[in-house]
Motif scaffolding. Structure first.
Motif, PDB file in Angstrom:
ATOM      1  N   TRP A 113     -13.091  -1.212   4.147  1.00 28.97           N
ATOM      2  CA  TRP A 113     -11.730  -1.272   3.608  1.00 28.97           C
ATOM      3  C   TRP A 113     -11.684  -1.596   2.114  1.00 28.97           C
TER       4      TRP A 113
ATOM      5  N   VAL B  11      -1.598   3.993   4.411  1.00 22.11           N
ATOM      6  CA  VAL B  11      -2.741   4.789   4.881  1.00 22.11           C
ATOM      7  C   VAL B  11      -3.427   4.083   6.049  1.00 22.11           C
TER       8      VAL B  11
ATOM      9  N   ARG C  12      -1.072   2.185  10.181  1.00 21.51           N
ATOM     10  CA  ARG C  12      -1.255   2.364   8.739  1.00 21.51           C
ATOM     11  C   ARG C  12      -1.207   1.033   8.013  1.00 21.51           C
TER      12      ARG C  12
ATOM     13  N   THR D 235       0.871  -1.166   0.000  1.00 17.18           N
ATOM     14  CA  THR D 235       0.000   0.000   0.000  1.00 17.18           C
ATOM     15  C   THR D 235       0.913   1.223   0.000  1.00 17.18           C
TER      16      THR D 235
END
Length: 183
Positions: free
Chosen positions: A142, A45, A158, A41
């Motif tokens: 998500w 985040v 994160r 990712t």
């Protein structure tokens, strides 16, 4: 001591030593390695906050785990790929516990606690907590496309990576990858 007795003892000792050697989960032998499914990712985040419950019905939020690493697996007892990877997730949980990294399997089973408890008992999954998300809120929040899906969350809270599909979590490579991502 006779030669036969020595051979018998050596064979028995070898059998015992082989039985004590750490192994991957038998089901993991048919699963792809984590590296083939893991997608980073970038940038990392924070996942949307969700609420899930433990086996006692107590609500929990991801924020409670900030400062700890997390491997969050979305699964269900009716999902065959999920069932296949659960024993390897139990191996991962035991491997990562000393590093303060929690494996959190969130079940979306509508049968609730009884269904998941029976599954854990049948498969000897004592190393994993029973956590429930029967409405599938985590997957919706998500943007999960299907189960099993697993998110790797670092100590700052994160998402660092996710894996879509069943993987072999029991390998040392998988554990090292997660340690590195979690920090």
């Amino acid at each position: 001591m006779s030669l036969i007795t020595r051979r018998t003892m050596l064979a028995a000792a070898g059998t015992l030593a082989a039985g004590l050697a750490p192994r991957n989960s038998p089901a993991a032998e048919h699963l792809p390695p984590l590296a083939s499914l893991l997608r980073l990712t970038d940038p990392p985040v924070p996942p949307a906050e969700i609420v899930f419950t433990d086996r006692n019905g107590e609500p929990h939020r991801l924020g409670e785990f900030q400062g700890h690493g997390m491997v969050i697996n979305l699964w269900a007892t009716w999902c065959m790929p999920c069932v296949a990877e659960m024993p390897s997730l139990a191996v991962l949980a035991r491997t990562l516990a000393p590093a303060d990294i929690a494996v959190l399997p969130l079940s979306s089973d509508r049968g609730g606690l009884a269904k998941v408890e029976a599954f854990y008992a049948e498969h000897g999954l004592s190393a994993l907590p029973i956590l429930l998300d029967p409405r599938g809120e985590a997957g919706t929040a998500w943007g999960v496309r299907g189960i099993p899906t697993t998110l790797i969350i670092d100590r700052q809270g994160r998402e660092r990576a996710r894996a879509e599909g069943a993987a072999d979590w029991s390998s040392q490579d998988a554990a090292e990858t997660i340690r590195r991502l979690v920090g």
